[in-house]
Motif scaffolding. Structure first.
Motif, PDB file in Angstrom:
ATOM      1  N   MET A  82      -7.770  -7.320 -10.542  1.00 17.44           N
ATOM      2  CA  MET A  82      -9.079  -6.837 -10.912  1.00 17.44           C
ATOM      3  C   MET A  82      -9.556  -7.786 -10.989  1.00 17.44           C
ATOM      4  O   MET A  82     -11.063  -7.970 -11.418  1.00 17.44           O
ATOM      5  N   ALA A  83      -9.796  -9.096 -11.257  1.00 18.04           N
ATOM      6  CA  ALA A  83      -9.881 -10.355 -11.451  1.00 18.04           C
ATOM      7  C   ALA A  83     -10.660 -10.664 -10.253  1.00 18.04           C
ATOM      8  O   ALA A  83     -11.366 -10.934  -9.227  1.00 18.04           O
ATOM      9  N   ASP A  84      -9.976 -10.452  -8.859  1.00 21.82           N
ATOM     10  CA  ASP A  84     -10.514 -10.135  -7.162  1.00 21.82           C
ATOM     11  C   ASP A  84     -11.900  -9.451  -7.271  1.00 21.82           C
ATOM     12  O   ASP A  84     -12.400  -9.967  -6.579  1.00 21.82           O
ATOM     13  N   TYR A  85     -11.578  -8.044  -8.296  1.00 23.41           N
ATOM     14  CA  TYR A  85     -13.098  -6.737  -7.690  1.00 23.41           C
ATOM     15  C   TYR A  85     -14.250  -7.890  -8.487  1.00 23.41           C
ATOM     16  O   TYR A  85     -14.569  -7.567  -7.949  1.00 23.41           O
ATOM     17  N   GLY A 134       1.123  -1.703   0.029  1.00 16.99           N
ATOM     18  CA  GLY A 134      -0.101   0.198   0.223  1.00 16.99           C
ATOM     19  C   GLY A 134       1.272   1.449  -0.373  1.00 16.99           C
ATOM     20  O   GLY A 134       0.028   2.341   0.047  1.00 16.99           O
ATOM     21  N   LYS A 135       1.949   1.074  -0.300  1.00  8.09           N
ATOM     22  CA  LYS A 135       2.895   2.090  -0.606  1.00  8.09           C
ATOM     23  C   LYS A 135       3.536   3.273  -1.806  1.00  8.09           C
ATOM     24  O   LYS A 135       3.555   3.914  -1.720  1.00  8.09           O
ATOM     25  N   ALA A 136       2.786   2.088  -3.014  1.00  4.79           N
ATOM     26  CA  ALA A 136       3.041   2.947  -3.834  1.00  4.79           C
ATOM     27  C   ALA A 136       2.406   4.456  -4.024  1.00  4.79           C
ATOM     28  O   ALA A 136       0.971   4.657  -4.010  1.00  4.79           O
ATOM     29  N   ILE A 160      -9.935   9.541 -17.818  1.00  2.00           N
ATOM     30  CA  ILE A 160     -11.236   8.897 -16.692  1.00  2.00           C
ATOM     31  C   ILE A 160     -10.833   8.334 -16.531  1.00  2.00           C
ATOM     32  O   ILE A 160     -11.687   8.282 -14.751  1.00  2.00           O
ATOM     33  N   PRO A 161      -9.939   7.024 -16.485  1.00  2.00           N
ATOM     34  CA  PRO A 161      -9.616   6.279 -15.797  1.00  2.00           C
ATOM     35  C   PRO A 161      -9.020   6.226 -14.143  1.00  2.00           C
ATOM     36  O   PRO A 161      -9.393   5.803 -13.463  1.00  2.00           O
ATOM     37  N   ALA A 162      -8.521   7.559 -14.499  1.00  2.00           N
ATOM     38  CA  ALA A 162      -7.333   7.448 -13.441  1.00  2.00           C
ATOM     39  C   ALA A 162      -8.208   8.329 -12.480  1.00  2.00           C
ATOM     40  O   ALA A 162      -8.161   7.759 -10.992  1.00  2.00           O
ATOM     41  N   LEU A 163      -8.931   9.037 -12.901  1.00  2.00           N
ATOM     42  CA  LEU A 163      -9.891  10.069 -12.288  1.00  2.00           C
ATOM     43  C   LEU A 163     -10.910   9.636 -11.983  1.00  2.00           C
ATOM     44  O   LEU A 163     -11.458   9.909 -10.708  1.00  2.00           O
ATOM     45  N   LEU A 164     -11.976   9.248 -12.553  1.00  2.00           N
ATOM     46  CA  LEU A 164     -13.111   8.554 -11.659  1.00  2.00           C
ATOM     47  C   LEU A 164     -13.026   7.311 -11.494  1.00  2.00           C
ATOM     48  O   LEU A 164     -14.411   6.182 -10.621  1.00  2.00           O
ATOM     49  N   VAL A 165     -12.587   6.497 -11.844  1.00  2.00           N
ATOM     50  CA  VAL A 165     -12.886   4.615 -11.808  1.00  2.00           C
ATOM     51  C   VAL A 165     -11.394   4.395 -10.558  1.00  2.00           C
ATOM     52  O   VAL A 165     -11.543   3.657  -9.640  1.00  2.00           O
ATOM     53  N   GLY A 166      -9.913   4.901 -10.883  1.00  2.00           N
ATOM     54  CA  GLY A 166      -9.074   4.512 -10.235  1.00  2.00           C
ATOM     55  C   GLY A 166      -8.662   4.668  -8.659  1.00  2.00           C
ATOM     56  O   GLY A 166      -8.676   3.795  -7.806  1.00  2.00           O
ATOM     57  N   ARG A 167      -9.580   5.487  -7.941  1.00  2.71           N
ATOM     58  CA  ARG A 167      -9.787   6.287  -7.518  1.00  2.71           C
ATOM     59  C   ARG A 167     -10.350   5.647  -5.860  1.00  2.71           C
ATOM     60  O   ARG A 167     -10.086   5.135  -5.168  1.00  2.71           O
ATOM     61  N   ARG A 168     -11.555   5.020  -6.861  1.00  4.40           N
ATOM     62  CA  ARG A 168     -12.853   4.445  -6.367  1.00  4.40           C
ATOM     63  C   ARG A 168     -12.342   2.784  -5.976  1.00  4.40           C
ATOM     64  O   ARG A 168     -12.145   2.057  -5.551  1.00  4.40           O
ATOM     65  N   LEU A 169     -11.499   2.201  -6.960  1.00  6.15           N
ATOM     66  CA  LEU A 169     -10.851   0.760  -7.361  1.00  6.15           C
ATOM     67  C   LEU A 169      -9.854   0.660  -6.128  1.00  6.15           C
ATOM     68  O   LEU A 169      -9.811  -0.795  -4.965  1.00  6.15           O
ATOM     69  N   ILE A 170      -9.131   1.767  -5.854  1.00  4.70           N
ATOM     70  CA  ILE A 170      -8.100   1.989  -4.604  1.00  4.70           C
ATOM     71  C   ILE A 170      -8.775   1.430  -3.349  1.00  4.70           C
ATOM     72  O   ILE A 170      -8.562   0.988  -2.495  1.00  4.70           O
ATOM     73  N   ARG A 171      -9.427   2.628  -3.618  1.00  6.88           N
ATOM     74  CA  ARG A 171     -10.506   2.783  -2.281  1.00  6.88           C
ATOM     75  C   ARG A 171     -10.774   1.065  -1.608  1.00  6.88           C
ATOM     76  O   ARG A 171     -11.501   0.533  -0.276  1.00  6.88           O
ATOM     77  N   LEU A 172     -11.458   0.836  -2.730  1.00  8.90           N
ATOM     78  CA  LEU A 172     -12.499  -0.770  -2.392  1.00  8.90           C
ATOM     79  C   LEU A 172     -11.014  -1.729  -2.007  1.00  8.90           C
ATOM     80  O   LEU A 172     -11.353  -2.810  -1.052  1.00  8.90           O
ATOM     81  N   GLY A 173      -9.998  -2.064  -2.613  1.00  7.32           N
ATOM     82  CA  GLY A 173      -8.926  -2.225  -2.581  1.00  7.32           C
ATOM     83  C   GLY A 173      -8.590  -2.839  -1.072  1.00  7.32           C
ATOM     84  O   GLY A 173      -8.393  -3.627  -1.147  1.00  7.32           O
ATOM     85  N   HIS A 174      -8.688  -1.738  -0.473  1.00  9.88           N
ATOM     86  CA  HIS A 174      -7.705  -1.471   0.500  1.00  9.88           C
ATOM     87  C   HIS A 174      -8.957  -2.384   1.584  1.00  9.88           C
ATOM     88  O   HIS A 174      -8.366  -2.420   2.356  1.00  9.88           O
ATOM     89  N   ARG A 175     -10.365  -1.871   1.293  1.00 13.60           N
ATOM     90  CA  ARG A 175     -11.621  -1.849   2.200  1.00 13.60           C
ATOM     91  C   ARG A 175     -11.361  -3.108   2.389  1.00 13.60           C
ATOM     92  O   ARG A 175     -12.090  -4.371   3.854  1.00 13.60           O
TER      93      ARG A 175
END
Length: 155
Positions: free
Chosen positions: A115-118, A45-47, A94-109
């Motif tokens: 992506m296969a996990d998601y 989680g340090k990146a 668009i992926p970085a601003l709209l999707v990336g942040r949400r996926l990072i939060r979901l991944g941590h939570r």
């Protein structure tokens, strides 16, 4: 035009040996720092945003970008940029601003690594994980072959 080749291979070998030595050292050091699969995939989680962005950029852009887009622009003029500018928007911004942040939060939570996990969690199906693997093989293997041919033809 005549080309002459320098028969002195020592500088070439020095660079190659130094390069592989440096890669070996980085690999050894990183292996000592990695304890779990999560550490390997997500750097614990340090990146930061810059490193994640560079990693994403390097996966999205390849030989087709560095050879195809300039060739298209050279052939058709500035109108050829209509190929690359929307591509940058749809594949990076668009992926970085709209999707990336949400996926990072979901991944941590939910402790998702890939992506296969998601997708398998989202649809509650391990079949989706297998389907994603098949789709990746069907599309990525030919693309890797095209990249290899493109780089080979470049030289």
């Amino acid at each position: 035009m005549t080309h002459s080749l320098d028969n002195n291979i020592i500088p070439f070998l020095a660079v190659i040996i130094t390069y592989f030595g440096l890669l070996t050292y980085i690999g050894y050091y990183a292996t000592k720092q990695t304890r779990t699969l999560r550490d390997y995939f997500t750097m614990s989680g340090k990146a930061g945003a810059l490193l994640s962005g560079l990693a994403y950029f390097s996966t999205q852009y390849s030989m087709s970008t560095f050879m195809g887009v300039p060739g298209t622009i050279y052939k058709v003029g500035y109108a050829g940029m209509s190929v690359s500018v929307p591509g940058i928007a749809f594949s990076m911004v668009i992926p970085a601003l709209l999707v990336g942040r949400r996926l990072i939060r979901l991944g941590h939570r939910y402790r998702m690594l890939t992506m296969a996990d998601y997708i398998s969690d989202r649809y509650e199906s391990t079949l989706m994980r297998a389907l994603l693997a098949i789709i990746m093989i069907l599309f990525l293997v030919p693309m890797m072959g095209a990249q290899t041919i493109g780089s080979w033809n470049y030289f």
